[in-house]
Design a protein around this motif. Structure first.
Motif, PDB file in Angstrom:
ATOM      1  N   ARG A 322       0.709  -1.254  -0.340  1.00 21.87           N
ATOM      2  CA  ARG A 322       0.649   0.160   0.316  1.00 21.87           C
ATOM      3  C   ARG A 322       0.481   1.485  -0.237  1.00 21.87           C
ATOM      4  NH1 ARG A 322      -2.161   3.987   2.889  1.00 21.87           N
ATOM      5  NH2 ARG A 322      -0.766   3.303   5.083  1.00 21.87           N
ATOM      6  N   HIS A 359      -4.247   4.741  -2.281  1.00 22.56           N
ATOM      7  CA  HIS A 359      -3.549   4.104  -1.038  1.00 22.56           C
ATOM      8  C   HIS A 359      -3.313   5.647   0.005  1.00 22.56           C
ATOM      9  CE1 HIS A 359      -1.255   0.397  -3.587  1.00 22.56           C
ATOM     10  NE2 HIS A 359      -2.895   0.443  -3.761  1.00 22.56           N
ATOM     11  N   PHE A 365      -8.030   5.320   3.965  1.00 23.31           N
ATOM     12  CA  PHE A 365      -7.555   4.315   4.318  1.00 23.31           C
ATOM     13  C   PHE A 365      -6.912   5.537   5.372  1.00 23.31           C
ATOM     14  CE2 PHE A 365      -6.031   1.791   0.454  1.00 23.31           C
ATOM     15  CZ  PHE A 365      -6.381   0.646   1.197  1.00 23.31           C
ATOM     16  N   PHE A 376      -5.337  -3.753   7.584  1.00 20.90           N
ATOM     17  CA  PHE A 376      -5.919  -5.383   6.855  1.00 20.90           C
ATOM     18  C   PHE A 376      -6.206  -6.667   7.579  1.00 20.90           C
ATOM     19  CE2 PHE A 376      -2.701  -3.118   5.216  1.00 20.90           C
ATOM     20  CZ  PHE A 376      -3.400  -3.342   3.025  1.00 20.90           C
ATOM     21  N   HIS A 383      -8.800  -2.361   2.318  1.00 22.13           N
ATOM     22  CA  HIS A 383      -8.336  -2.706   1.343  1.00 22.13           C
ATOM     23  C   HIS A 383      -9.519  -2.746   0.710  1.00 22.13           C
ATOM     24  CE1 HIS A 383      -7.875  -6.047   2.990  1.00 22.13           C
ATOM     25  NE2 HIS A 383      -7.380  -6.816   2.103  1.00 22.13           N
ATOM     26  N   PHE A 389      -7.362  -0.486  -3.205  1.00 23.21           N
ATOM     27  CA  PHE A 389      -6.751  -0.902  -3.313  1.00 23.21           C
ATOM     28  C   PHE A 389      -5.881  -1.831  -4.273  1.00 23.21           C
ATOM     29  CE2 PHE A 389      -3.445  -4.398  -1.843  1.00 23.21           C
ATOM     30  CZ  PHE A 389      -2.384  -3.654  -0.670  1.00 23.21           C
TER      31      PHE A 389
END
Ligand code: HEM
Length: 460
Positions: A322, A359, A365, A376, A383, A389
């Motif tokens: 990422r 990302h 995120f 994750f 993601h 992602f």
């Protein structure tokens, strides 16, 4: 009333990122700067904007909405040819897996894809493991591990042994010089054409192509057999050529046999280098990773399934993909006029799909700049948000080797942590270079504080 104002139903005018005359944004398009540049431009201009440089205009589609669009529509509205044609020409061919679309692309991918998969790596895991074990066995307490060079050497040899039953060590520098320079001249534009006339490059090119031709000949002489060698990439290519000689010329075969090195060598090695950079930067996360590596190797070499099921190692690698995606965007050409986010993109326009901009967005995120593998984990799974992602690209050209790449990186990380106690240099400040994909520069080293288990025991 003024003519300049678009009517509500008219397409929006695409904003252009300002830049100095003539060169425009060209220096920002180099692979190690591209993601940060595109992310900043997305924040300022929204999901569509133009970037210019040296007389060329690229229309950038960015953000999660662009990724969702690309999955659905890129096969129909974008083609790959122009972005990769010059690279094909360097190998004497007019087409290759990455430069064609439609049925021709599916035909290439059917043949070349099998030996890039996770399951193929799983069946050949021991061969890959023996490479990293050999290189780890050379390290002693007190040594400095030169991260970028170590990763290049390990990954290149693993691809050679696993994918084409070869040995790359005698050709490592040739392959690196040939493949990296060709991509930097032909694809990313980081080097002038003149570079290809230099004696060092010509020698590297000749030796790399000779290596592949020798391998193809060896495969012709000794074909796979039920009680002998299992078929690899070159065997698959030879079988395809035998079935359809009009489709597969000798040069197509040579290009495809080089494919594992062109597509896999820098990408997987540079990602592994970023993974090791993060190991050095986050000593607080290492005990959990090392404990998983120990459990994976406790009863001998692990299976790939067993490695993939180790949560901390897997999430650590995903978080590196990422924050350090080595292929930050994909370049294409519009096959016809189309509209995206209210803007009309004309046929023939060069388009950049900024696949990894999400990302770095907090809306995809949360606290995106922070290295946090826990994002994750079940319950968060950040993601999974649509379009968030895409380290391996999107659409029909999505990385054919993502299974091989993730598997090799996990395997190597586990083997390294099982074998060595590594310390990062607190004074190291990450400096990225593009060769041609982004990588930490050669000053990144990790100190071997101790040998935890002998490297030879990885294979026991
Ligand atoms: C972490 C490592 C890797 C990353 C991040 C990565 C990323 C990518 C990306 C983004 C693309 C799409 C390019 C585009 O659409 O313009 C791609 C294509 C491709 N990759 Fe990878 N790659 C990696 C490793 C590998 C490896 C190890 C192999 C094979 C041994 C491989 C084989 C390929 C092939 C054959 C394509 C072309 C697929 C097609 O055109 O259908 N990659 N990769």
């Amino acid at each position: 009333m003024t003519d300049a104002l678009p009517l509500p139903s008219s397409p929006r005018v695409i904003p252009t990122v300002p830049g100095p005359p003539v060169i425009g944004s060209v220096t920002q398009l180099f692979p190690h700067r591209l993601r940060a540049f595109l992310t900043g431009a997305y924040r300022e201009h929204g999901p569509v904007f133009n970037v210019t440089g040296l007389g060329r205009t690229f229309t950038v589609l960015a953000g999660p909405e662009a990724n969702v669009w690309a999955v659905k529509s890129s096969a129909r509205l974008l083609r790959s040819q122009e972005a990769w044609r010059a690279n094909d020409e360097a190998f004497g061919v007019q087409r290759s897996l990455i430069s064609v679309d439609g049925e021709e692309h599916r035909a290439f991918r059917r043949v070349e894809g099998r030996t890039y998969t996770r399951s193929y790596l799983g069946a050949n895991l021991r061969r890959a493991l023996s490479v990293v074990a050999e290189d780890l066995a050379l390290l002693r307490a007190g040594d400095d591990l030169p991260v970028a060079a170590f990763c290049k050497a390990v990954i290149t040899e693993q691809l050679a042994r696993v994918v084409v039953n070869g040995a790359a060590r005698p050709y490592l520098n040739d392959l690196l010089t040939f493949v990296q320079t060709t991509l930097m001249v032909r694809v990313t534009g980081q080097r002038p054409r003149l570079t290809e006339t230099l004696p060092g490059f010509r020698r590297a090119r000749a030796r790399s192509l000779a290596m592949v031709e020798t391998l193809i000949e060896a495969h012709r002489r000794v074909p796979p057999a039920p009680d002998g060698r299992a078929p690899d990439l070159i065997d698959d290519l030879l079988a395809a050529q035998a079935a359809d000689p009009a489709f597969w010329s000798e040069l197509d075969l040579r290009m495809a046999a080089m494919g594992a090195f062109i597509a896999g060598m820098d990408t997987a090695a540079n990602t592994l280098a970023f993974v090791l950079y993060r190991v050095g930067q986050h000593p607080e996360l290492v005990p959990a990773l090392a404990a998983e590596a120990d459990s994976a190797f406790r009863d001998g070499p692990p299976s790939l399934e067993a490695l993939g099921a180790l949560p901390h190692l897997h999430r650590f690698v995903l978080e590196c993909l990422r924050l350090h995606p080595i292929a930050p965007a994909m370049t294409r050409t519009a096959t016809q006029d189309f509209t995206f986010a209210g803007c009309r993109i004309p046929a023939g326009r060069q388009v950049i799909v900024a696949t990894t901009v999400p990302h770095g967005l907090d809306e995809c995120f949360p606290d995106a700049g922070t290295f946090d593998p826990g994002r994750f984990a079940p319950g968060r799974m950040e993601h999974r948000r649509p379009g968030a992602f895409a380290p391996f690209g999107l659409g029909t050209h999505i990385c054919a080797g993502s299974g091989m790449a993730e598997g090799l990186i996990l395997l190597n990380l586990a083997a390294i942590l099982r074998t060595l106690d590594l310390r990062g240099d607190p004074a190291y400040v990450l400096r990225e270079v593009a060769r041609p994909t982004a990588t930490p520069d050669d000053r990144l080293t990790l100190r071997v504080a101790g040998v935890r288990h002998p490297a030879v025991s990885l294979l026991a």
